[in-house]
Design an enzyme around this catalytic site. Structure first.
Site, PDB file in Angstrom:
ATOM      1  N   HIS A  71       1.210  -1.283  -0.021  1.00 31.76           N
ATOM      2  CA  HIS A  71      -0.157  -0.462   0.003  1.00 31.76           C
ATOM      3  C   HIS A  71       0.891   1.152   0.169  1.00 31.76           C
ATOM      4  CE1 HIS A  71      -4.055   1.605   0.986  1.00 31.76           C
ATOM      5  NE2 HIS A  71      -3.397   2.436   1.305  1.00 31.76           N
ATOM      6  N   HIS A 114       1.643   4.376   1.315  1.00 33.64           N
ATOM      7  CA  HIS A 114       2.328   4.606   2.557  1.00 33.64           C
ATOM      8  C   HIS A 114       4.116   5.004   2.856  1.00 33.64           C
ATOM      9  CE1 HIS A 114       3.881   0.575   3.302  1.00 33.64           C
ATOM     10  NE2 HIS A 114       3.738   1.145   5.184  1.00 33.64           N
TER      11      HIS A 114
END
Length: 400
Positions: A217, A219
């Protein structure tokens, strides 16, 4: 759990029209939404209705008397999620089949790490964060060398989700989204710096499995340390041995060199004179600022597209995405703020399309580096790669 016990979100408008909505997760951890300007998201945010185990005890730090470094022993980090599929992504918005860490759809979300190296205890109790029994008693206490010294690893570790999408990185975001993340970094730097016992705040992004990333993801993270990190301590020693304006002199020297890869009105990116890694780029503001919280709106506005150009050039060097660590070095909270300048250090172990640099005995054990790529050649390659990339879009198409 009784969702009626959760506090109402607090709402604040930040720079660039970013809206901050602060709330909490089911176990009391902070959760902050940062909405893009002009977001298509509604004002309401779902409540975290999960039933969660109590938070782990705060880790312990042990002093390495040979180096003066403090080593955190955080056994809870052994249980971190490793490369889950999209249907089990803990950073995606919650769905009926995925009880993730973020209850609502979001633009940018920041929350306390469930498996932190530092915290949740602090030097003094703040909200749900308890007071540590054996917190460090300031920098002089931490500097004392002796056998068997321990302290509670007070501090904070936060996760910064750049997008609700399952894959990507900072460099895959639109300019508007990048600007929102920068506003979040600055806001969290200011907030974390005010917590009791915090000595330095460090935003960073790890990108790629070759770096050791455990979640695909898009991030990054923010660490709030109870000490001044070893790298910054060495930097302060160099400043003391040379001059207080060392960063200004470095910037002037690099701007006059062939190692500059990007330059704007407020920022310059360059491959440093003594680069260690096959790919290493530093990004400096043109005026002295201690951290992201001290940057102006104009500096943040320029940083968003310029940083995206840099990252997209890094990716354009090879056919596959480039693994890297993007480290925002900031001045300590209480010392050195007039001399230590905010700067980005981006490094990658990739030395060819199919080759990685691994630290061998001399580098890993002795800190004696040998660089394979001359910095001037690295800068020329990166300039060519940046020239092949197109500008990032200004709006985030997936913001709703």
């Amino acid at each position: 759990m009784n969702t009626d016990d959760l506090p109402e979100p607090s709402i604040e408008t930040l720079g660039a029209g970013v809206v901050k909505r602060a709330t909490t997760l089911a176990d009391g951890r902070d959760l902050i939404y940062y909405d893009d300007p002009g977001t298509l998201l509604g004002a309401e945010r779902a409540v975290d209705a999960r039933v969660l185990d109590p938070r782990p005890d705060t880790a312990t730090m042990r002093l390495d008397v040979l180096t003066g470094d403090w080593i955190t022993v955080a056994a809870n980090r052994q249980n971190r999620v490793m490369m889950p599929g999209a249907d089990a992504d803990p950073l995606a918005p919650q769905t009926p089949g995925n009880p993730s860490e973020v209850p609502s759809r979001y633009d940018v979300a920041v929350f306390e790490n469930r498996s932190p190296a530092f915290g949740p205890a602090l030097a003094e109790a703040v909200g749900p964060a308890p007071r540590a029994d054996d917190a460090p008693q300031g920098l002089d206490d931490l500097a004392t060398l002796d056998l068997g010294r321990t302290r509670t690893a007070v501090g904070r570790c936060e996760v910064v989700c750049f997008s609700p999408e399952h894959s990507g990185s900072f460099g895959t975001q639109a300019v508007t989204r990048a600007r929102t993340v920068i506003e979040a970094w600055a806001d969290r730097t200011a907030t974390l710096s005010r917590l009791p016992g915090i000595e330095q705040v460090f935003p960073f992004e790890n990108r790629g499995e070759a770096i050791g990333v455990t979640l695909p993801h898009p991030h990054g993270q923010i660490y709030a340390y109870p000490y001044v990190t070893p790298r910054t301590t060495r930097l302060q020693e160099s400043i003391a041995r040379t001059s207080p304006d060392l960063f200004a002199r470095i910037l002037e020297s690099e701007q006059a060199s062939e190692r500059v890869v990007l330059q704007g009105e407020h920022w310059t990116a360059f491959v440093p004179f003594a680069a260690r890694w096959p790919l290493e780029v530093h990004l400096l503001p043109h005026r002295h600022v201690a951290d992201l919280a001290e940057t102006s709106d104009a500096e943040r506005d320029e940083l968003a597209p310029l940083y995206l150009r840099l990252l997209r050039g890094v990716d354009a060097l090879y056919e596959s995405p480039t693994p890297y660590i993007a480290a925002w070095h900031q001045a300590p909270v209480h010392v050195g703020r007039d001399t230590v300048r905010l700067h980005l250090q981006l490094t990658s172990p990739r030395r060819a399309a199919d080759k990685l640099k691994f630290l061998a005995g001399s580098e890993a054990a002795m800190g004696a580096w040998a660089a394979e790529v001359p910095p001037e050649l690295g800068a020329a390659r990166l300039r060519e790669a940046i020239a092949r990339t197109s500008p990032a879009p200004s709006a985030e198409g997936e913001s709703a």
